[in-house]
Design an enzyme around this catalytic site. Sequence first.
Site, short mmCIF file in Angstrom:
data_model
loop_
_atom_site.label_atom_id
_atom_site.label_comp_id
_atom_site.label_asym_id
_atom_site.label_seq_id
_atom_site.Cartn_x
_atom_site.Cartn_y
_atom_site.Cartn_z
N GLU A 100 0.93 -0.95 -0.29
CA GLU A 100 0.16 0.24 0.07
C GLU A 100 0.78 1.53 0.16
O GLU A 100 2.12 1.36 0.81
CB GLU A 100 -0.98 -0.41 1.24
CG GLU A 100 -1.80 -1.22 0.95
CD GLU A 100 -2.90 -1.85 1.89
OE1 GLU A 100 -2.39 -0.41 3.22
OE2 GLU A 100 -4.08 -2.36 2.23
N CYS A 113 3.45 8.26 0.29
CA CYS A 113 4.19 7.80 1.68
C CYS A 113 4.20 6.34 0.99
O CYS A 113 3.51 6.37 0.14
CB CYS A 113 3.58 7.24 2.95
SG CYS A 113 3.59 6.85 4.21
N CYS A 120 6.29 -7.14 8.04
CA CYS A 120 7.62 -6.12 9.10
C CYS A 120 7.99 -7.47 9.73
O CYS A 120 7.20 -7.90 10.29
CB CYS A 120 7.51 -4.76 8.73
SG CYS A 120 8.50 -4.39 10.19
N CYS A 124 6.50 -4.86 16.31
CA CYS A 124 5.59 -3.45 17.12
C CYS A 124 4.19 -3.89 16.90
O CYS A 124 3.26 -3.80 16.19
CB CYS A 124 6.10 -1.94 16.81
SG CYS A 124 7.81 -2.25 16.24
N CYS A 127 1.36 -1.85 15.92
CA CYS A 127 1.70 -1.64 14.08
C CYS A 127 0.70 -2.48 13.41
O CYS A 127 1.08 -3.84 13.52
CB CYS A 127 3.07 -1.08 13.90
SG CYS A 127 2.99 -1.19 12.15
N GLY A 176 6.45 -1.48 6.14
CA GLY A 176 8.26 -2.42 6.32
C GLY A 176 8.95 -1.34 6.79
O GLY A 176 8.58 0.20 6.91
N GLU A 177 10.19 -2.10 7.57
CA GLU A 177 11.18 -1.14 7.59
C GLU A 177 12.13 -0.67 7.09
O GLU A 177 12.90 -2.01 6.47
CB GLU A 177 11.43 -2.04 8.92
CG GLU A 177 12.94 -1.83 9.57
CD GLU A 177 13.15 -0.09 10.14
OE1 GLU A 177 12.49 0.27 10.47
OE2 GLU A 177 13.92 0.91 9.12
N SER A 230 10.88 5.68 14.78
CA SER A 230 10.09 5.27 15.66
C SER A 230 10.14 5.09 17.04
O SER A 230 11.26 4.12 17.62
CB SER A 230 9.58 4.19 14.72
OG SER A 230 8.79 4.20 14.13
N HIS A 232 8.67 6.32 20.38
CA HIS A 232 7.27 5.22 20.76
C HIS A 232 7.55 5.37 22.93
O HIS A 232 6.87 5.21 23.31
CB HIS A 232 6.93 4.57 20.23
CG HIS A 232 6.75 4.42 19.03
ND1 HIS A 232 5.91 5.07 18.83
CD2 HIS A 232 7.00 3.71 17.92
CE1 HIS A 232 5.94 5.97 17.33
NE2 HIS A 232 6.69 4.21 17.19
N ASN A 306 -4.15 4.91 16.13
CA ASN A 306 -5.17 4.59 14.83
C ASN A 306 -5.39 2.94 15.29
O ASN A 306 -4.23 2.32 14.39
CB ASN A 306 -4.97 4.99 13.45
CG ASN A 306 -4.23 6.56 12.47
OD1 ASN A 306 -6.03 7.66 13.60
ND2 ASN A 306 -3.34 7.04 13.34
N CYS A 349 -1.21 6.42 9.80
CA CYS A 349 -0.06 6.09 9.98
C CYS A 349 -0.02 4.73 10.71
O CYS A 349 -0.64 4.75 11.80
CB CYS A 349 0.50 7.16 11.07
SG CYS A 349 2.30 7.04 11.57
S1 SF4 Z 1 6.20 -0.22 13.50
FE1 SF4 Z 1 7.32 0.19 11.65
S2 SF4 Z 1 8.75 -1.42 12.35
FE2 SF4 Z 1 7.58 -1.87 13.79
S3 SF4 Z 1 6.24 -3.55 12.88
FE3 SF4 Z 1 5.24 -1.75 12.17
S4 SF4 Z 1 6.17 -1.46 10.06
FE4 SF4 Z 1 7.78 -2.25 11.41
#
Ligand code: SF4
Length: 366
Positions: A100, A113, A120, A124, A127, A176-177, A230, A232, A306, A349
């Site tokens: 996406e 974006c 990923c 996290c 996410c 993804g990272e 990121s 957090h 979100n 996000c």
């Molecule tokens: S926040 Fe980033 S690194 Fe963490 S699971 Fe989501 S996409 Fe992967």
Amino acid sequence: MRRMNSDKRQLPAMKLDELQALVATWKQPKFRARQILDWRNKGVLSPDAMKNISSDLRQKLKDEICCEPLKLIRRECSVDGTRKYVFALTRMRAAGKMIESVFIPEEKRGTVCISSQVGCVFDCPFCHTGTQGFEANLTAGEIIAQVLAIKADLHAEPLPDELHSDITHIVYMGMGEPMANEDAVLSSIGLLMDKDGLNISRRRITVSTSGLIPQIQRLGAVYPVNLAISLHSAIDDKRDTLVPINRKYSLQALRACLNAYSIGKQRHITLEYVLLDQTNDQDEDVQALIRFVNPERERVNLIQFNPYPGSPYAGTSKQNMKVFAQWLISKGIRATVRRSRGDDIMAACGQLKADTKADSNADTKG
Ligand code: SF4
């Protein structure tokens, strides 16, 4: 013999000199490469739509190059103008996999974006992408093809006048990272900045990462684009849970890495902080964050959580977000509360996760 898609070079990832060398092997004049690149840069990837080149050359392109590494499956439009795109990869080994991308229009800028991986690996827990698990790395061509497809769509169907319909900024904040796919991501940044390509300034490109330190160091050495972390939590115990890479690269190591990252004049590193109710929004959390931030070089971007179906967290209330922000500001830290965009279409996000079952009618032959 025709090559399979998985073996072919991808047109979105080709530079002018490569195309010139290729058309020379087809006994075509050099200027044909420029013509092809001009179409490509407008987002026109199908050889059949490249009107000023011969049918022979179009056929050569189709046979020898993967011109369209992505197939648009679906586009969703938010009431605020945000557009979410679901693409299928077309190369054979990744056939059927979905990614996406999102276009976020504002009055004076338009931000794309983009995704760098399918799923990923880092998991996290707040996410949505992380719940998908890792499926594949994108190639540089697939990363750039997202930008090109969105460019073509905006040209074909511009937004209302009050919103920007041009792409001015790129953020690697989709699925993804990015730093776990560093070779393709670095290559794609070079292509975005290429003067014969999309010619986007590095000041308008941002890579968001959970904190893979050796890869951030390489990024800073090769293309010191804008960096977003990121974060957090600024408490190791909590960050170990919220951002599991912290177990490998602790806050202390991250601090040293950020201090060394080259940001240039009038720029800053962004620390992303999604506020989760009763989790990382307490007094001890804001105090730890104040101790962690270097206000001379960094700013904090507070993000409203979100929720996605089945998410284990609730977001901090708007009132408490303001209090959290004010506390940071009172200590001289630049802190903003990011306005959530596109949440009605799950484009906000942390919400991106391609629903491969819902999209299983994709035609993705390699
Ligand atoms: S926040 Fe980033 S690194 Fe963490 S699971 Fe989501 S996409 Fe992967």
